[in-house]
Scaffold this motif. Sequence first.
Motif, PDB file in Angstrom:
ATOM      1  N   ASP A   1       0.851  -1.198  -0.084  1.00  0.00           N
ATOM      2  CA  ASP A   1      -0.097   0.028  -0.043  1.00  0.00           C
ATOM      3  C   ASP A   1       0.721   1.430   0.031  1.00  0.00           C
ATOM      4  O   ASP A   1       0.556   2.235  -0.769  1.00  0.00           O
ATOM      5  CB  ASP A   1      -0.923  -0.128   1.435  1.00  0.00           C
ATOM      6  N   LEU A   2       1.800   1.269   0.741  1.00  0.00           N
ATOM      7  CA  LEU A   2       2.692   2.533   0.668  1.00  0.00           C
ATOM      8  C   LEU A   2       3.613   2.556  -0.597  1.00  0.00           C
ATOM      9  O   LEU A   2       3.755   3.664  -0.907  1.00  0.00           O
ATOM     10  CB  LEU A   2       3.731   2.267   1.840  1.00  0.00           C
ATOM     11  N   SER A   3       3.854   1.560  -1.012  1.00  0.00           N
ATOM     12  CA  SER A   3       4.584   1.450  -2.453  1.00  0.00           C
ATOM     13  C   SER A   3       3.546   2.019  -3.420  1.00  0.00           C
ATOM     14  O   SER A   3       3.842   2.782  -4.398  1.00  0.00           O
ATOM     15  CB  SER A   3       5.017   0.204  -2.765  1.00  0.00           C
ATOM     16  N   GLU A   4       2.384   1.697  -3.414  1.00  0.00           N
ATOM     17  CA  GLU A   4       1.082   2.091  -4.125  1.00  0.00           C
ATOM     18  C   GLU A   4       1.190   3.793  -4.005  1.00  0.00           C
ATOM     19  O   GLU A   4       0.923   4.361  -5.164  1.00  0.00           O
ATOM     20  CB  GLU A   4       0.057   1.602  -4.193  1.00  0.00           C
ATOM     21  N   VAL A   5       0.952   4.183  -2.917  1.00  0.00           N
ATOM     22  CA  VAL A   5       0.890   5.579  -2.666  1.00  0.00           C
ATOM     23  C   VAL A   5       2.046   6.427  -3.348  1.00  0.00           C
ATOM     24  O   VAL A   5       1.812   7.343  -3.831  1.00  0.00           O
ATOM     25  CB  VAL A   5       0.538   6.091  -1.154  1.00  0.00           C
ATOM     26  N   LEU A   6       3.167   6.304  -2.503  1.00  0.00           N
ATOM     27  CA  LEU A   6       4.485   6.794  -2.961  1.00  0.00           C
ATOM     28  C   LEU A   6       4.720   6.725  -4.630  1.00  0.00           C
ATOM     29  O   LEU A   6       4.942   7.663  -5.137  1.00  0.00           O
ATOM     30  CB  LEU A   6       5.517   6.306  -2.229  1.00  0.00           C
ATOM     31  N   GLY A   7       4.364   5.545  -4.847  1.00  0.00           N
ATOM     32  CA  GLY A   7       4.755   5.252  -6.448  1.00  0.00           C
ATOM     33  C   GLY A   7       3.921   6.285  -7.323  1.00  0.00           C
ATOM     34  O   GLY A   7       4.366   6.707  -8.369  1.00  0.00           O
ATOM     35  N   ASN A   8       2.688   5.939  -7.279  1.00  0.00           N
ATOM     36  CA  ASN A   8       1.678   6.857  -7.940  1.00  0.00           C
ATOM     37  C   ASN A   8       1.753   8.558  -7.791  1.00  0.00           C
ATOM     38  O   ASN A   8       1.797   9.171  -8.803  1.00  0.00           O
ATOM     39  CB  ASN A   8       0.052   6.594  -7.376  1.00  0.00           C
ATOM     40  N   LEU A   9       2.077   9.034  -6.528  1.00  0.00           N
ATOM     41  CA  LEU A   9       2.190  10.136  -6.570  1.00  0.00           C
ATOM     42  C   LEU A   9       3.460  10.793  -7.306  1.00  0.00           C
ATOM     43  O   LEU A   9       3.752  11.787  -7.887  1.00  0.00           O
ATOM     44  CB  LEU A   9       2.536  10.643  -4.741  1.00  0.00           C
ATOM     45  N   LEU A  10       4.761  10.100  -6.949  1.00  0.00           N
ATOM     46  CA  LEU A  10       5.815  10.353  -7.623  1.00  0.00           C
ATOM     47  C   LEU A  10       5.768  10.298  -9.221  1.00  0.00           C
ATOM     48  O   LEU A  10       6.269  10.980  -9.882  1.00  0.00           O
ATOM     49  CB  LEU A  10       7.074   9.404  -7.088  1.00  0.00           C
ATOM     50  N   ASP A  11       5.091   9.285  -9.589  1.00  0.00           N
ATOM     51  CA  ASP A  11       4.835   8.884 -10.905  1.00  0.00           C
ATOM     52  C   ASP A  11       4.139  10.079 -11.472  1.00  0.00           C
ATOM     53  O   ASP A  11       4.659  10.833 -12.684  1.00  0.00           O
ATOM     54  CB  ASP A  11       4.166   7.475 -11.127  1.00  0.00           C
ATOM     55  N   ASN A  12       2.920  10.718 -11.012  1.00  0.00           N
ATOM     56  CA  ASN A  12       2.250  11.979 -11.342  1.00  0.00           C
ATOM     57  C   ASN A  12       3.063  13.045 -11.428  1.00  0.00           C
ATOM     58  O   ASN A  12       2.983  13.912 -12.224  1.00  0.00           O
ATOM     59  CB  ASN A  12       1.146  11.967 -10.563  1.00  0.00           C
ATOM     60  N   ALA A  13       3.943  13.249 -10.246  1.00  0.00           N
ATOM     61  CA  ALA A  13       4.670  14.475 -10.191  1.00  0.00           C
ATOM     62  C   ALA A  13       5.833  14.444 -11.227  1.00  0.00           C
ATOM     63  O   ALA A  13       5.968  15.522 -11.744  1.00  0.00           O
ATOM     64  CB  ALA A  13       5.476  14.506  -8.890  1.00  0.00           C
ATOM     65  N   CYS A  14       6.438  12.997 -11.639  1.00  0.00           N
ATOM     66  CA  CYS A  14       7.505  13.131 -12.884  1.00  0.00           C
ATOM     67  C   CYS A  14       6.871  13.507 -14.007  1.00  0.00           C
ATOM     68  O   CYS A  14       7.236  14.222 -15.127  1.00  0.00           O
ATOM     69  CB  CYS A  14       8.037  11.876 -12.772  1.00  0.00           C
ATOM     70  N   LYS A  15       5.535  12.879 -14.385  1.00  0.00           N
ATOM     71  CA  LYS A  15       4.708  13.505 -15.612  1.00  0.00           C
ATOM     72  C   LYS A  15       4.785  14.918 -15.770  1.00  0.00           C
ATOM     73  O   LYS A  15       4.520  15.417 -16.721  1.00  0.00           O
ATOM     74  CB  LYS A  15       3.468  12.730 -15.515  1.00  0.00           C
ATOM     75  N   ALA A  16       4.097  15.545 -14.464  1.00  0.00           N
ATOM     76  CA  ALA A  16       3.787  16.846 -14.696  1.00  0.00           C
ATOM     77  C   ALA A  16       5.063  17.887 -14.551  1.00  0.00           C
ATOM     78  O   ALA A  16       4.921  18.903 -14.948  1.00  0.00           O
ATOM     79  CB  ALA A  16       2.837  17.059 -13.619  1.00  0.00           C
ATOM     80  N   ALA A  17       6.293  17.435 -13.961  1.00  0.00           N
ATOM     81  CA  ALA A  17       7.414  18.230 -13.794  1.00  0.00           C
ATOM     82  C   ALA A  17       8.161  18.579 -14.895  1.00  0.00           C
ATOM     83  O   ALA A  17       8.252  17.895 -15.892  1.00  0.00           O
ATOM     84  CB  ALA A  17       8.343  17.523 -12.722  1.00  0.00           C
ATOM     85  N   ALA A  18       8.740  19.692 -15.017  1.00  0.00           N
ATOM     86  CA  ALA A  18       9.514  20.243 -15.988  1.00  0.00           C
ATOM     87  C   ALA A  18      11.040  19.569 -15.787  1.00  0.00           C
ATOM     88  O   ALA A  18      11.292  19.034 -16.870  1.00  0.00           O
ATOM     89  CB  ALA A  18       9.709  21.595 -15.966  1.00  0.00           C
ATOM     90  N   SER A  19      11.575  19.659 -14.499  1.00  0.00           N
ATOM     91  CA  SER A  19      12.802  19.168 -14.305  1.00  0.00           C
ATOM     92  C   SER A  19      13.254  18.536 -12.968  1.00  0.00           C
ATOM     93  O   SER A  19      14.021  18.046 -12.847  1.00  0.00           O
ATOM     94  CB  SER A  19      13.833  20.002 -14.901  1.00  0.00           C
ATOM     95  N   LYS A  20      12.261  18.968 -12.064  1.00  0.00           N
ATOM     96  CA  LYS A  20      12.630  18.821 -10.622  1.00  0.00           C
ATOM     97  C   LYS A  20      11.311  18.262  -9.861  1.00  0.00           C
ATOM     98  O   LYS A  20      10.224  18.803  -9.917  1.00  0.00           O
ATOM     99  CB  LYS A  20      13.113  19.963  -9.976  1.00  0.00           C
ATOM    100  N   VAL A  21      11.491  17.368  -8.847  1.00  0.00           N
ATOM    101  CA  VAL A  21      10.587  16.731  -8.055  1.00  0.00           C
ATOM    102  C   VAL A  21      11.070  16.630  -6.508  1.00  0.00           C
ATOM    103  O   VAL A  21      12.353  16.227  -6.410  1.00  0.00           O
ATOM    104  CB  VAL A  21      10.011  15.410  -8.397  1.00  0.00           C
ATOM    105  N   LEU A  22      10.379  16.976  -5.647  1.00  0.00           N
ATOM    106  CA  LEU A  22      10.723  17.126  -4.256  1.00  0.00           C
ATOM    107  C   LEU A  22      10.122  16.101  -3.390  1.00  0.00           C
ATOM    108  O   LEU A  22       8.625  16.252  -3.418  1.00  0.00           O
ATOM    109  CB  LEU A  22      11.257  18.527  -3.634  1.00  0.00           C
ATOM    110  N   LEU A  23      10.706  15.212  -2.800  1.00  0.00           N
ATOM    111  CA  LEU A  23       9.792  14.051  -1.929  1.00  0.00           C
ATOM    112  C   LEU A  23      10.332  14.584  -0.127  1.00  0.00           C
ATOM    113  O   LEU A  23      11.618  14.503  -0.176  1.00  0.00           O
ATOM    114  CB  LEU A  23      10.142  12.838  -2.140  1.00  0.00           C
ATOM    115  N   SER A  24       9.431  14.963   0.376  1.00  0.00           N
ATOM    116  CA  SER A  24       9.532  15.304   1.801  1.00  0.00           C
ATOM    117  C   SER A  24       8.793  14.469   2.739  1.00  0.00           C
ATOM    118  O   SER A  24       7.605  14.153   2.440  1.00  0.00           O
ATOM    119  CB  SER A  24       9.404  16.669   2.219  1.00  0.00           C
TER     120      SER A  24
END
Length: 473
Positions: free
Chosen positions: A372-395
């Motif tokens: 479940d954690l992998s699903e949450v983090l994976g989808n959030l990071l995947d969406n952020a990478c799709k929308a990002a120009a060059s940078k993503v920050l995970l806190s």
Amino acid sequence: MSATKRLPQFMQSLKARLIVSALLLILIVMPLIGLTLNDAFKQQVKSASMNELKAYFFAILAVTEVNDAGLQMPEALLENSFNVIQSGLYAAITIPAQKLQHHQPSNHDSSSHSMPQITAWRSESLLGIELPNTLPSPQKGQGQFSDISLNSQPHLIYSFSVSFERPTSNGDSSNQFPITIHIIKDQTEFQQQVTQFSHQLWRWLFILLALLLVIQMAWLWWTLKPLSSLESELSAIENGKATQLCNHYPTELQAVALQLNTLLNTEQNQRKRYRNALADLAHSLKTPLAVIQSQQDLSSESFEQVSHINRIIGHQLKRAQSAAGSAWHLGVEVVEVSDKLVKNLPKIYCQPLIAIDQNVDRKAIFKGDEADLSEVLGNLLDNACKAAASKVLLSIEYNNKKLKICVEDDGAGIDAALQAQIFERGIRADSYKMGHGIGLAIVRDLVDSYHGRLCIGRSTRLGGALFSVEFNG
């Protein structure tokens, strides 16, 4: 409100209650024992002094004589303390004042308390000491103990009234000659004994009190050690570091440990069978759907509907497989999941290259299933990478067993209207725009199943979208 909730916070601990009870028992019982022993010793010493004064009385009475001339006493007494000035042991004899004045027979009870007394004889040890104006005058044949003060010092006095018979001049009748013998002893020695005993008693009681406290604390630690061990094992299971209770516990706790292990095994096996059944269901549904999609004569409209059915099935299966409803005992180190995702996602989004920065608390724990954690983090990071120009920050922050995950990007962000739609009930999984599709729906459902909170906003650091997820411990 229950009684437990009304207690102070520290008193809600079983260990604190036992310690406070033991301390109160010791601090109440030990002083009571000390007071009782001190009073008993004081009474014993005083009783010994009284017996001593009685013995001296009989010694004085033995040498007391009465004749026609009156009271006759020897010049020196056998007990040398009576002959030494201010030795602390004194003797005196008083007679009724009326008897001394008239010197004639009287049948009146001259030993009455109201009759004034005068001193007829006093021992050499009383030289320089003034006796009180009134001394005890008990009834004839009776004794009396009391306290008096001589030279501002406390003394114990024993008074006993007797009556002598002396013949009259014609020899045919008798004349009563009442006297009261007083034996007086300084209480300084008595007070010294009591004080010395009290000091020694309380000193040893304090030593015993300290020893009992140490023994009591050691005993409580030994008695409560299984509870501490059980708490540690449960914490390890909750944090994902163990799956069973392995220690051997006392009889009262062993049954609880066995039941917990049985519950854990049953829950894990049931969840495993459930997921296997869902996997089989997914496999059995995907194969017919794949066959339908492979048909050459399938219209584009039908192909789209089949694809939509395929996505819905995948979404609902992932939602059903969530362990949130039964994973109270699970614990996953967040960094193990986040490191894998941060390492692998840049390999996928390399044109253009997306840099993922981390600000992760290495001790963060997710109370749930790793998938479940992998699903949450994976989808959030995947969406952020799709929308990002060059940078993503995970806190990731972990404080007071509360987990907060923030994913930010430097893309265009999400419309305020779409942000509101995401949280509306009844929104279908395929209604999100490109870059925030079914993956975000899965995240929303997983977060809801763990009673968490999902917020969407704009990043102040990167300028794009901000996804914030919070889980309570």
